[in-house]
Enzyme design. Sequence first.
Site, short mmCIF file in Angstrom:
data_model
loop_
_atom_site.label_atom_id
_atom_site.label_comp_id
_atom_site.label_asym_id
_atom_site.label_seq_id
_atom_site.Cartn_x
_atom_site.Cartn_y
_atom_site.Cartn_z
N ALA A 46 0.82 -1.21 0.00
CA ALA A 46 0.00 0.00 0.00
C ALA A 46 0.85 1.26 0.00
O ALA A 46 1.77 1.40 0.81
CB ALA A 46 -0.92 0.02 1.22
N GLY A 51 6.54 1.07 5.62
CA GLY A 51 7.43 0.14 4.92
C GLY A 51 7.47 0.39 3.43
O GLY A 51 8.54 0.37 2.80
N CYS A 52 6.32 0.64 2.85
CA CYS A 52 6.24 0.85 1.40
C CYS A 52 6.90 2.17 1.00
O CYS A 52 7.51 2.27 -0.07
CB CYS A 52 4.80 0.79 0.93
SG CYS A 52 4.07 -0.84 1.21
N THR A 53 6.81 3.17 1.88
CA THR A 53 7.48 4.44 1.61
C THR A 53 8.99 4.25 1.67
O THR A 53 9.72 4.71 0.79
CB THR A 53 7.01 5.51 2.62
OG1 THR A 53 5.60 5.70 2.45
CG2 THR A 53 7.73 6.83 2.40
N ALA A 56 10.00 2.35 -1.55
CA ALA A 56 9.90 3.19 -2.75
C ALA A 56 11.01 4.23 -2.78
O ALA A 56 11.63 4.47 -3.84
CB ALA A 56 8.53 3.88 -2.80
#
Length: 160
Positions: A46, A51-53, A56
Amino acid sequence: MSDPAVRLKPGDTAPDFTLDDADGKPVTLSEVVREKGRVVLYFYPAAMTPGCTTQACDFRDNLRAFGQAGLTVMGVSPDSTARLAEFRDQQGLTFPLLGDPDKQVLRAYGAFGEKKNYGKVVQGVIRSTIIIGADGTVEKAFYNVKATGHVERIKRELGL
Protein backbone atom coordinates in the site's frame (compact mmCIF):
# COMPACT_ATOMS: atom_id res chain seq x y z
CA MET A 1 2.57 -19.06 3.15
CA SER A 2 1.34 -18.32 -0.37
CA ASP A 3 0.83 -21.18 -2.79
CA PRO A 4 4.34 -21.99 -4.05
CA ALA A 5 2.78 -23.35 -7.27
CA VAL A 6 2.19 -19.78 -8.46
CA ARG A 7 5.69 -18.62 -7.60
CA LEU A 8 7.72 -17.61 -10.65
CA LYS A 9 11.20 -19.01 -11.14
CA PRO A 10 14.14 -18.01 -13.33
CA GLY A 11 13.42 -19.01 -16.92
CA ASP A 12 9.63 -18.65 -16.60
CA THR A 13 7.92 -16.29 -19.03
CA ALA A 14 6.90 -13.15 -17.16
CA PRO A 15 3.11 -12.76 -17.40
CA ASP A 16 2.31 -9.82 -19.66
CA PHE A 17 -0.10 -7.18 -18.40
CA THR A 18 -1.40 -3.67 -18.93
CA LEU A 19 -2.03 -1.54 -15.84
CA ASP A 20 -2.70 2.17 -15.41
CA ASP A 21 0.07 4.32 -13.98
CA ALA A 22 -0.40 7.13 -11.45
CA ASP A 23 -1.61 9.43 -14.25
CA GLY A 24 -4.15 6.87 -15.55
CA LYS A 25 -2.03 6.03 -18.61
CA PRO A 26 -1.87 2.35 -19.56
CA VAL A 27 1.55 0.69 -19.26
CA THR A 28 2.10 -2.70 -20.93
CA LEU A 29 4.97 -4.82 -19.63
CA SER A 30 5.89 -6.34 -23.01
CA GLU A 31 6.17 -2.84 -24.53
CA VAL A 32 8.42 -1.63 -21.71
CA VAL A 33 10.63 -4.72 -22.14
CA ARG A 34 10.75 -4.27 -25.92
CA GLU A 35 11.58 -0.55 -25.69
CA LYS A 36 13.80 -0.43 -22.59
CA GLY A 37 15.03 -3.97 -21.89
CA ARG A 38 15.28 -5.42 -18.40
CA VAL A 39 12.75 -4.55 -15.70
CA VAL A 40 12.77 -4.57 -11.90
CA LEU A 41 9.09 -5.17 -11.09
CA TYR A 42 8.35 -4.84 -7.41
CA PHE A 43 5.07 -5.51 -5.63
CA TYR A 44 4.16 -3.68 -2.43
CA PRO A 45 1.04 -3.66 -0.21
CA ALA A 46 0.00 0.00 0.00
CA ALA A 47 1.18 3.48 -0.94
CA MET A 48 1.99 5.89 1.87
CA THR A 49 2.53 3.24 4.55
CA PRO A 50 5.85 3.29 6.42
CA GLY A 51 7.43 0.14 4.92
CA CYS A 52 6.24 0.85 1.40
CA THR A 53 7.48 4.44 1.61
CA THR A 54 10.90 3.23 2.80
CA GLN A 55 11.08 0.74 -0.06
CA ALA A 56 9.90 3.19 -2.75
CA CYS A 57 12.37 5.87 -1.59
CA ASP A 58 15.13 3.26 -1.59
CA PHE A 59 14.36 2.45 -5.23
CA ARG A 60 14.16 6.17 -6.03
CA ASP A 61 17.55 6.81 -4.42
CA ASN A 62 19.13 3.96 -6.40
CA LEU A 63 17.52 4.61 -9.80
CA ARG A 64 20.81 5.78 -11.32
CA ALA A 65 22.53 2.46 -10.51
CA PHE A 66 19.62 0.49 -11.97
CA GLY A 67 19.44 2.73 -15.05
CA GLN A 68 23.18 2.44 -15.70
CA ALA A 69 22.73 -1.35 -15.66
CA GLY A 70 19.90 -1.07 -18.21
CA LEU A 71 17.12 -1.80 -15.71
CA THR A 72 13.77 0.00 -15.57
CA VAL A 73 12.10 0.05 -12.13
CA MET A 74 8.30 -0.21 -11.82
CA GLY A 75 6.20 -0.64 -8.67
CA VAL A 76 2.81 -2.39 -8.48
CA SER A 77 0.24 -2.18 -5.69
CA PRO A 78 -3.54 -2.53 -5.40
CA ASP A 79 -3.86 1.25 -4.94
CA SER A 80 -6.02 3.57 -7.05
CA THR A 81 -4.30 5.83 -9.58
CA ALA A 82 -5.23 8.87 -7.45
CA ARG A 83 -3.50 7.39 -4.40
CA LEU A 84 -0.47 6.43 -6.51
CA ALA A 85 -0.24 10.00 -7.85
CA GLU A 86 -0.40 11.39 -4.31
CA PHE A 87 2.30 8.93 -3.16
CA ARG A 88 4.52 9.75 -6.16
CA ASP A 89 4.20 13.49 -5.64
CA GLN A 90 4.63 13.31 -1.87
CA GLN A 91 7.85 11.24 -2.12
CA GLY A 92 9.28 12.63 -5.39
CA LEU A 93 9.15 9.20 -7.05
CA THR A 94 10.35 9.28 -10.65
CA PHE A 95 9.57 5.73 -11.77
CA PRO A 96 6.19 4.29 -12.79
CA LEU A 97 3.77 3.22 -10.06
CA LEU A 98 1.07 0.92 -11.42
CA GLY A 99 -2.32 0.23 -9.86
CA ASP A 100 -3.75 -3.30 -9.75
CA PRO A 101 -6.97 -2.85 -7.75
CA ASP A 102 -8.45 -6.19 -8.87
CA LYS A 103 -5.15 -7.92 -7.93
CA GLN A 104 -5.02 -10.00 -11.14
CA VAL A 105 -1.39 -9.12 -11.86
CA LEU A 106 -0.41 -9.55 -8.21
CA ARG A 107 -1.90 -13.06 -8.33
CA ALA A 108 -0.30 -13.90 -11.70
CA TYR A 109 3.10 -13.09 -10.18
CA GLY A 110 2.48 -14.98 -6.93
CA ALA A 111 2.53 -11.68 -5.02
CA PHE A 112 -0.92 -12.02 -3.47
CA GLY A 113 -2.13 -14.77 -1.17
CA GLU A 114 -1.82 -16.10 2.33
CA LYS A 115 0.78 -14.50 4.51
CA LYS A 116 1.44 -14.05 8.20
CA ASN A 117 0.71 -10.64 9.63
CA TYR A 118 1.49 -10.25 13.33
CA GLY A 119 1.17 -14.01 13.78
CA LYS A 120 -2.19 -14.34 12.02
CA VAL A 121 -2.67 -15.85 8.56
CA VAL A 122 -4.31 -13.28 6.28
CA GLN A 123 -4.84 -12.72 2.54
CA GLY A 124 -2.75 -9.87 1.24
CA VAL A 125 0.05 -8.55 -0.92
CA ILE A 126 3.27 -10.50 -0.50
CA ARG A 127 6.13 -8.02 -0.85
CA SER A 128 8.01 -9.40 -3.86
CA THR A 129 10.41 -8.36 -6.61
CA ILE A 130 10.80 -9.97 -10.02
CA ILE A 131 13.71 -9.19 -12.33
CA ILE A 132 12.59 -9.59 -15.95
CA GLY A 133 15.15 -10.01 -18.71
CA ALA A 134 15.13 -8.32 -22.11
CA ASP A 135 13.69 -11.55 -23.54
CA GLY A 136 10.63 -11.32 -21.26
CA THR A 137 11.65 -14.17 -18.97
CA VAL A 138 12.21 -14.10 -15.24
CA GLU A 139 15.87 -13.68 -14.28
CA LYS A 140 15.35 -13.63 -10.51
CA ALA A 141 12.33 -13.82 -8.19
CA PHE A 142 12.33 -12.64 -4.58
CA TYR A 143 9.30 -13.36 -2.36
CA ASN A 144 8.43 -12.33 1.22
CA VAL A 145 11.11 -9.65 1.19
CA LYS A 146 11.62 -7.00 3.84
CA ALA A 147 11.10 -3.37 2.87
CA THR A 148 14.34 -2.26 4.50
CA GLY A 149 17.56 -3.43 2.86
CA HIS A 150 15.88 -5.15 -0.07
CA VAL A 151 17.14 -2.73 -2.73
CA GLU A 152 20.72 -3.28 -1.54
CA ARG A 153 20.17 -7.05 -1.73
CA ILE A 154 18.91 -6.75 -5.33
CA LYS A 155 21.91 -4.62 -6.25
CA ARG A 156 24.26 -7.21 -4.71
CA GLU A 157 22.51 -10.10 -6.49
CA LEU A 158 22.70 -8.26 -9.82
CA GLY A 159 26.30 -7.16 -9.28
CA LEU A 160 25.50 -3.42 -9.34
